[in-house]
Scaffold this motif. Structure first.
Motif, PDB file in Angstrom:
ATOM      1  N   LEU A   1      53.070  34.151  44.497  1.00  0.00           N
ATOM      2  CA  LEU A   1      52.393  32.944  44.045  1.00  0.00           C
ATOM      3  C   LEU A   1      53.283  31.767  44.363  1.00  0.00           C
ATOM      4  N   THR A   2      52.779  30.836  45.189  1.00  0.00           N
ATOM      5  CA  THR A   2      53.557  29.654  45.563  1.00  0.00           C
ATOM      6  C   THR A   2      52.765  28.396  45.250  1.00  0.00           C
ATOM      7  N   LYS A   3      53.491  27.315  45.077  1.00  0.00           N
ATOM      8  CA  LYS A   3      52.857  26.024  44.795  1.00  0.00           C
ATOM      9  C   LYS A   3      52.789  25.208  46.056  1.00  0.00           C
TER      10      LYS A   3
ATOM     11  N   ASN B   1      45.527  22.871  36.773  1.00  0.00           N
ATOM     12  CA  ASN B   1      46.028  21.572  36.279  1.00  0.00           C
ATOM     13  C   ASN B   1      46.199  20.556  37.400  1.00  0.00           C
ATOM     14  N   GLY B   2      45.242  20.508  38.314  1.00  0.00           N
ATOM     15  CA  GLY B   2      45.275  19.530  39.390  1.00  0.00           C
ATOM     16  C   GLY B   2      46.169  19.899  40.565  1.00  0.00           C
ATOM     17  N   CYS B   3      46.842  21.051  40.506  1.00  0.00           N
ATOM     18  CA  CYS B   3      47.708  21.503  41.604  1.00  0.00           C
ATOM     19  C   CYS B   3      47.094  22.741  42.251  1.00  0.00           C
ATOM     20  N   ILE B   4      47.330  22.881  43.534  1.00  0.00           N
ATOM     21  CA  ILE B   4      46.835  24.054  44.256  1.00  0.00           C
ATOM     22  C   ILE B   4      47.978  25.038  44.422  1.00  0.00           C
ATOM     23  N   TYR B   5      47.740  26.269  44.006  1.00  0.00           N
ATOM     24  CA  TYR B   5      48.679  27.370  44.171  1.00  0.00           C
ATOM     25  C   TYR B   5      48.074  28.361  45.156  1.00  0.00           C
ATOM     26  N   ARG B   6      48.934  29.101  45.857  1.00  0.00           N
ATOM     27  CA  ARG B   6      48.484  30.095  46.815  1.00  0.00           C
ATOM     28  C   ARG B   6      48.950  31.470  46.345  1.00  0.00           C
ATOM     29  N   LEU B   7      47.999  32.379  46.134  1.00  0.00           N
ATOM     30  CA  LEU B   7      48.293  33.763  45.781  1.00  0.00           C
ATOM     31  C   LEU B   7      48.118  34.589  47.045  1.00  0.00           C
TER      32      LEU B   7
ATOM     33  N   ALA C   1      46.161  39.836  26.233  1.00  0.00           N
ATOM     34  CA  ALA C   1      45.780  39.127  27.455  1.00  0.00           C
ATOM     35  C   ALA C   1      44.785  39.968  28.241  1.00  0.00           C
ATOM     36  N   SER C   2      43.833  39.312  28.873  1.00  0.00           N
ATOM     37  CA  SER C   2      42.877  40.043  29.693  1.00  0.00           C
ATOM     38  C   SER C   2      43.472  40.275  31.071  1.00  0.00           C
ATOM     39  N   ALA C   3      43.071  41.356  31.709  1.00  0.00           N
ATOM     40  CA  ALA C   3      43.583  41.711  33.035  1.00  0.00           C
ATOM     41  C   ALA C   3      42.482  41.525  34.076  1.00  0.00           C
ATOM     42  N   VAL C   4      42.866  41.019  35.229  1.00  0.00           N
ATOM     43  CA  VAL C   4      41.952  40.828  36.346  1.00  0.00           C
ATOM     44  C   VAL C   4      42.522  41.592  37.535  1.00  0.00           C
ATOM     45  N   GLU C   5      41.714  42.372  38.201  1.00  0.00           N
ATOM     46  CA  GLU C   5      42.161  43.100  39.390  1.00  0.00           C
ATOM     47  C   GLU C   5      42.459  42.108  40.512  1.00  0.00           C
ATOM     48  N   SER C   6      43.579  42.308  41.196  1.00  0.00           N
ATOM     49  CA  SER C   6      43.943  41.416  42.303  1.00  0.00           C
ATOM     50  C   SER C   6      42.892  41.464  43.416  1.00  0.00           C
ATOM     51  N   ARG C   7      42.302  42.623  43.636  1.00  0.00           N
ATOM     52  CA  ARG C   7      41.276  42.724  44.681  1.00  0.00           C
ATOM     53  C   ARG C   7      40.042  41.879  44.346  1.00  0.00           C
ATOM     54  N   ASP C   8      39.769  41.673  43.043  1.00  0.00           N
ATOM     55  CA  ASP C   8      38.659  40.809  42.647  1.00  0.00           C
ATOM     56  C   ASP C   8      38.976  39.341  42.936  1.00  0.00           C
ATOM     57  N   LEU C   9      40.247  38.956  42.823  1.00  0.00           N
ATOM     58  CA  LEU C   9      40.652  37.588  43.139  1.00  0.00           C
ATOM     59  C   LEU C   9      40.684  37.357  44.647  1.00  0.00           C
ATOM     60  N   LEU C  10      41.250  38.317  45.367  1.00  0.00           N
ATOM     61  CA  LEU C  10      41.440  38.145  46.810  1.00  0.00           C
ATOM     62  C   LEU C  10      40.163  38.415  47.617  1.00  0.00           C
ATOM     63  N   LYS C  11      39.284  39.261  47.111  1.00  0.00           N
ATOM     64  CA  LYS C  11      38.002  39.577  47.755  1.00  0.00           C
ATOM     65  C   LYS C  11      38.166  39.920  49.240  1.00  0.00           C
ATOM     66  N   GLY C  12      39.139  40.785  49.543  1.00  0.00           N
ATOM     67  CA  GLY C  12      39.343  41.237  50.906  1.00  0.00           C
ATOM     68  C   GLY C  12      40.169  40.298  51.779  1.00  0.00           C
ATOM     69  N   GLN C  13      40.517  39.149  51.270  1.00  0.00           N
ATOM     70  CA  GLN C  13      41.323  38.183  52.021  1.00  0.00           C
ATOM     71  C   GLN C  13      42.812  38.454  51.781  1.00  0.00           C
ATOM     72  N   LYS C  14      43.662  37.941  52.657  1.00  0.00           N
ATOM     73  CA  LYS C  14      45.105  38.080  52.491  1.00  0.00           C
ATOM     74  C   LYS C  14      45.635  37.107  51.437  1.00  0.00           C
ATOM     75  N   ALA C  15      44.980  35.951  51.299  1.00  0.00           N
ATOM     76  CA  ALA C  15      45.448  34.934  50.362  1.00  0.00           C
ATOM     77  C   ALA C  15      44.260  34.182  49.770  1.00  0.00           C
ATOM     78  N   VAL C  16      44.505  33.580  48.618  1.00  0.00           N
ATOM     79  CA  VAL C  16      43.496  32.765  47.954  1.00  0.00           C
ATOM     80  C   VAL C  16      44.198  31.566  47.322  1.00  0.00           C
ATOM     81  N   GLU C  17      43.536  30.418  47.313  1.00  0.00           N
ATOM     82  CA  GLU C  17      44.084  29.229  46.660  1.00  0.00           C
ATOM     83  C   GLU C  17      43.514  29.128  45.253  1.00  0.00           C
ATOM     84  N   ILE C  18      44.388  28.768  44.319  1.00  0.00           N
ATOM     85  CA  ILE C  18      44.008  28.648  42.911  1.00  0.00           C
ATOM     86  C   ILE C  18      44.298  27.228  42.468  1.00  0.00           C
ATOM     87  N   LEU C  19      43.297  26.546  41.922  1.00  0.00           N
ATOM     88  CA  LEU C  19      43.472  25.198  41.390  1.00  0.00           C
ATOM     89  C   LEU C  19      43.830  25.314  39.915  1.00  0.00           C
TER      90      LEU C  19
END
Length: 74
Positions: free
Chosen positions: A72-74, A56-62, A36-54
Motif C-alpha cells: 500500500l503506497t500513497k 480522506n482526499g488522498c489516493i492510495y495504491r494497493l 473488524a470486518s475482513a475483506v478478501e484482497s481478490r474482491d478489492l483487486l478484481k483480477g487486476q494487479k493494482a487498485v487505487e483507493i481514495l
C-alpha cells in the motif's frame, strides 16, 4: 518459589512481543465489542494487479506483488 511454566507469557514470533505484555494496560472495552470486518484482497483487486483507493482526499495504491504480498503506497 518458582513460577510454573503455564504462568509464563506466550511469545508471538510474528510481532516479537509476548501476548501478555501487549494486552497489559489496554482498554479492551469497545475493541472487544466489535471485531473488524475482513475483506478478501481478490474482491478489492478484481483480477487486476493494482487498485487505487481514495481515503480522506488522498489516493492510495494497493498492489499485489509477484510473490503474492500486498503493498500500500500513497
Amino acid at each position: 518459589m518458582y513460577a510454573t511454566l503455564s504462568a509464563r507469557p506466550q511469545f508471538n514470533p510474528t510481532s516479537g512481543e509476548n501476548a501478555n505484555g501487549v494486552l497489559q494496560g489496554m482498554d479492551m472495552g469497545k475493541a472487544a465489542a466489535k471485531p473488524a470486518s475482513a475483506v478478501e484482497s481478490r474482491d478489492l483487486l478484481k483480477g487486476q494487479k493494482a487498485v487505487e483507493i481514495l481515503h480522506n482526499g488522498c489516493i492510495y495504491r494497493l498492489q499485489n506483488t509477484k510473490l503474492g504480498k500486498l503493498i500500500l503506497t500513497k
